[in-house]
Design a protein around this motif. Structure first.
Motif, mmCIF file in Angstrom:
data_model
loop_
_atom_site.group_PDB
_atom_site.id
_atom_site.type_symbol
_atom_site.label_atom_id
_atom_site.label_comp_id
_atom_site.label_asym_id
_atom_site.label_seq_id
_atom_site.Cartn_x
_atom_site.Cartn_y
_atom_site.Cartn_z
ATOM 1 N N ALA A 154 -16.460 27.995 5.469
ATOM 2 C CA ALA A 154 -16.440 29.066 6.452
ATOM 3 C C ALA A 154 -16.482 30.434 5.783
ATOM 4 O O ALA A 154 -17.205 31.345 6.232
ATOM 5 C CB ALA A 154 -15.192 28.939 7.329
ATOM 6 N N ALA A 155 -15.724 30.605 4.700
ATOM 7 C CA ALA A 155 -15.706 31.894 3.993
ATOM 8 C C ALA A 155 -17.064 32.197 3.378
ATOM 9 O O ALA A 155 -17.493 33.356 3.340
ATOM 10 C CB ALA A 155 -14.631 31.878 2.914
ATOM 11 N N ALA A 156 -17.750 31.172 2.889
ATOM 12 C CA ALA A 156 -19.080 31.391 2.315
ATOM 13 C C ALA A 156 -20.021 31.970 3.372
ATOM 14 O O ALA A 156 -20.819 32.871 3.082
ATOM 15 C CB ALA A 156 -19.630 30.080 1.770
ATOM 16 N N GLN A 157 -19.939 31.467 4.601
ATOM 17 C CA GLN A 157 -20.812 31.966 5.660
ATOM 18 C C GLN A 157 -20.402 33.362 6.104
ATOM 19 O O GLN A 157 -21.256 34.226 6.319
ATOM 20 C CB GLN A 157 -20.784 31.005 6.846
ATOM 21 C CG GLN A 157 -21.749 31.380 7.964
ATOM 22 C CD GLN A 157 -22.034 30.214 8.875
ATOM 23 O OE1 GLN A 157 -22.106 29.070 8.437
ATOM 24 N NE2 GLN A 157 -22.221 30.495 10.160
ATOM 25 N N ILE A 158 -19.102 33.607 6.215
ATOM 26 C CA ILE A 158 -18.619 34.913 6.687
ATOM 27 C C ILE A 158 -18.911 36.012 5.670
ATOM 28 O O ILE A 158 -19.238 37.148 6.027
ATOM 29 C CB ILE A 158 -17.109 34.836 6.983
ATOM 30 C CG1 ILE A 158 -16.838 33.957 8.204
ATOM 31 C CG2 ILE A 158 -16.511 36.225 7.174
ATOM 32 C CD1 ILE A 158 -17.330 34.541 9.502
ATOM 33 N N HIS A 159 -18.799 35.689 4.392
ATOM 34 C CA HIS A 159 -18.866 36.728 3.349
ATOM 35 C C HIS A 159 -20.195 36.759 2.605
ATOM 36 O O HIS A 159 -20.278 37.312 1.504
ATOM 37 C CB HIS A 159 -17.716 36.530 2.357
ATOM 38 C CG HIS A 159 -16.369 36.821 2.950
ATOM 39 N ND1 HIS A 159 -15.862 38.087 3.072
ATOM 40 C CD2 HIS A 159 -15.435 36.001 3.489
ATOM 41 C CE1 HIS A 159 -14.666 38.047 3.641
ATOM 42 N NE2 HIS A 159 -14.379 36.789 3.910
ATOM 43 N N GLY A 160 -21.218 36.175 3.173
ATOM 44 C CA GLY A 160 -22.551 36.347 2.609
ATOM 45 C C GLY A 160 -22.864 35.508 1.395
ATOM 46 O O GLY A 160 -23.832 35.800 0.665
ATOM 47 N N LEU A 161 -22.088 34.451 1.154
ATOM 48 C CA LEU A 161 -22.445 33.513 0.095
ATOM 49 C C LEU A 161 -23.410 32.481 0.683
ATOM 50 O O LEU A 161 -23.837 32.580 1.831
ATOM 51 C CB LEU A 161 -21.191 32.850 -0.460
ATOM 52 C CG LEU A 161 -20.126 33.792 -1.022
ATOM 53 C CD1 LEU A 161 -18.928 32.996 -1.525
ATOM 54 C CD2 LEU A 161 -20.698 34.658 -2.140
#
Length: 611
Positions: free
Chosen positions: A98-105
């Motif tokens: 989820a963090a990868a998608q939210i933060h542009g990874l």
């Protein structure tokens, strides 16, 4: 449940081997299916209301010990412990994706297609006998993979679903099935760890390198509110830890069994990461035991005096004891007895470390039975380890499905017992001794406001808890001999009229060898114990990384979630975007926010925030 033409009948069955050939000769075919397949191929004609969701009884008395009977055998406890570890890794892997998608990874590089996975999965030879991921592949495609194509994380969840099947333990567990479930859970954990590592390496490429990291860097990922956690990092040579800005972190550098380990208390950001530097050091600690019976650290103390074992924080104190239990020799050579343990004659040692102080008690509970208890005083809690040893096979307890066995108990003052269930903490309905279905902890709130409010948190899985509010006792089971595994091969005999008679001969499981149990004692209200349990039962994955000197800070929160009583149940990445499932542990109505989006919750409410 019957099909419209009466040609198909579905009913709940047990898992004893059924003689399919004999049934086929009578025109009866047994075929396993899923609910979805049945509804698609046959259809559901009738719906029935469940009489009660609570089983055979609406109370929790010793005669109806509920879930406790499923977690009283040491092997059951071990299986539940692995389930907790695997699901914690899956939840953290969900945060990573989820963090990868939210933060542009690149989320597809974090949760890659299954064909691109690196993990060599543990061998599960027991797939020959039980369900496996290729038997019902549509489950993963329909429900676990957002676009219908298996990924590393969808396969991890599929393995977890198999591993969590309730028949790993139960009325009459079969050891091969338990082994199969354990390997499935190990596989789920291994795949989740790959997702976490892939995410850590992407973050490292964006993060700044600590100015002091001659020995390399480690990324710590925290899927919990901000906290200070004790980390242990294996290294190739003596190392200390450094903050992202280069500030030294007090570190206990140890050589244990030929392996260098750096241990330290590290402050971690809420639902975020921290890049730690490894710095060569010549300062090496050597932890050693010495004779003693009392320790004191950070406002807490523990003593064994005159046969009384006490843990205290300030003016609040509880005593630790072992309840009487029945002991028998399955070979019939030693007489059956009721053991009444005490601490008289127990051997004591103490140890001082940079992380706290430890008190060790070794007691011969009975002939062939030993108990080692280690009480560790720490900055924010009291660690309680209990290792139970059986030198020879022995049956413990009243057998059948009674969870009463070796019970380690903490005694304060009379009050009300509380324990947690999924998503809530509830007050136990009675004051007399009873086994309860605890998920993480049990707590006692005393009637006397000056008495100790405390809780006991199971750190190594689910265990059998026993509460007695009137006596001020919280107890936890270390092992009992249920009448469980079949002594002879189960059979199903078909009569001429087509009826069947199952024959199962379960025998009490003898205990032998060593079982290890880990707990934490927290002084405070049930809400405070619940918050501590959430943090203590959430692991901190550690991944060796090489920072790329990017523009991301060395530590940051990836999700802003408030208040601290909010608990993240799951991070989900669906076709519509990222979802965060939330629960509040305060027991009161609350406004919970995630990434600036707020939801109103009732006490112990549940909500999903779509980002």
């Amino acid at each position: 449940m019957r099909s419209p033409d009466g040609a198909y009948s579905r009913s709940p069955v047990t898992y004893e081997p059924l003689p399919r050939a004999a049934l086929a000769a009578r025109g009866k075919i047994i075929d396993w299916t899923t609910v979805d397949r049945y509804e698609e191929e046959v259809g559901t004609q009738h719906q029935f209301a469940a009489v009660s969701p609570f089983g055979h009884s609406d109370d929790d008395r010793p005669e109806s010990p509920s879930f406790s009977r499923w977690v009283s055998d040491p092997e059951d406890i071990a299986w539940h412990g692995q389930a907790v570890t695997a699901l914690d890794a899956l939840r953290t892997a969900g945060l990573a994706k989820a963090a990868a998608q939210i933060h542009g990874l690149d989320p597809k590089a974090v949760d890659a297609p299954l064909a691109a996975a690196w993990t060599t999965e543990p061998d599960n030879a027991w797939d020959h006998y039980f369900e496996h991921v290729f038997e019902y592949p549509e489950v993963e495609a329909r429900y676990l993979a957002p676009d219908g194509q298996p990924t590393i994380l969808s396969r991890a969840w599929h393995q977890a679903l198999i591993g969590l099947n309730s028949d790993a333990s139960g009325w009459v567990p079969w050891a091969p099935r338990t082994r199969h479930r354990m390997v499935a859970l190990h596989t789920a954990q291994a795949l989740a760890q790959e997702v976490i590592a892939r995410f850590a390496w992407q973050v490292a490429q964006r993060a700044a390198c600590p100015p002091r990291a001659e020995g390399g860097c480690v990324l710590a990922l925290n899927a919990a509110p901000a906290r200070t956690a004790e980390l242990a990092i294996a290294t190739a040579q003596p190392m200390a830890l450094a903050e992202p800005d280069g500030a030294p972190i007090p570190t206990a550098t140890l050589l244990q069994g030929g392996q260098w380990v750096a241990r330290a208390r590290v402050a971690l950001p809420s639902y975020g990461y921290k890049v730690l530097g490894l710095v060569p050091t010549n300062s090496v600690e050597r932890w050693q035991w010495r004779q003693g019976h009392a320790i004191e650290f950070s406002g807490r103390r523990a003593t064994l005096e005159n046969g009384l074992l006490t843990i205290a924080q300030g003016e609040q104190a509880v005593t630790v004891s072992v309840a009487p239990f029945a002991l028998a020799d399955p070979a019939g050579l030693a007489p059956q007895e009721t053991v009444v343990p005490d601490w008289h004659g127990a051997q004591c040692r103490v140890r001082r470390t940079s992380l706290g102080e430890d008190l060790e008690i070794l007691a011969e509970v009975a002939w062939t039975v030993w108990l080692r208890v280690v009480i560790g005083l720490r900055h924010d809690r009291v660690d309680l380890a209990a290792d139970l040893f059986f030198d020879a096979p022995r049956t413990v307890g009243r057998r059948r499905f009674d969870p009463e066995g070796v019970v380690l108990q903490l005694t304060g003052r009379p009050g009300s017992a509380y324990y947690d269930i999924p998503f809530a903490t509830i007050r136990h309905c009675g004051m007399e001794p009873a086994f309860v279905a605890v998920q993480r902890f049990a707590a006692l709130l005393p009637d006397d406001p000056d008495g100790p409010a405390f809780g006991l948190i199971a750190l190594s899985g689910n265990q059998s808890f026993k509460v007695a509010g009137r006596a001020g006792i919280i107890g936890v089971g270390l092992g009992a001999s249920k009448q469980a595994r079949p002594a002879v091969r189960p059979a199903c005999v078909l009569a001429g009229d087509g009826t069947a008679q199952h024959t199962v001969v379960p025998a009490p499981d003898p205990l032998c060898g060593e079982s290890r149990h880990r707990f934490a004692v927290v002084f405070g209200s049930p809400v405070q114990v619940a918050l501590a349990a959430y943090k203590l039962r959430t692991g901190v994955p550690l991944v060796r990384v090489e920072p790329g000197r990017g523009d991301w800070p060395g530590e940051q929160s990836l999700f802003t979630i408030a208040p601290d009583t909010a608990r993240v149940i799951a991070f989900r990445t669906a076709r519509e975007g990222v979802e965060v499932a939330l629960n509040d542990l305060s027991g009161q109505a609350a406004v919970v926010s995630c990434q600036g989006r707020s939801v109103h919750m009732a006490a112990y409410g549940l909500a999903t925030v779509r980002l």
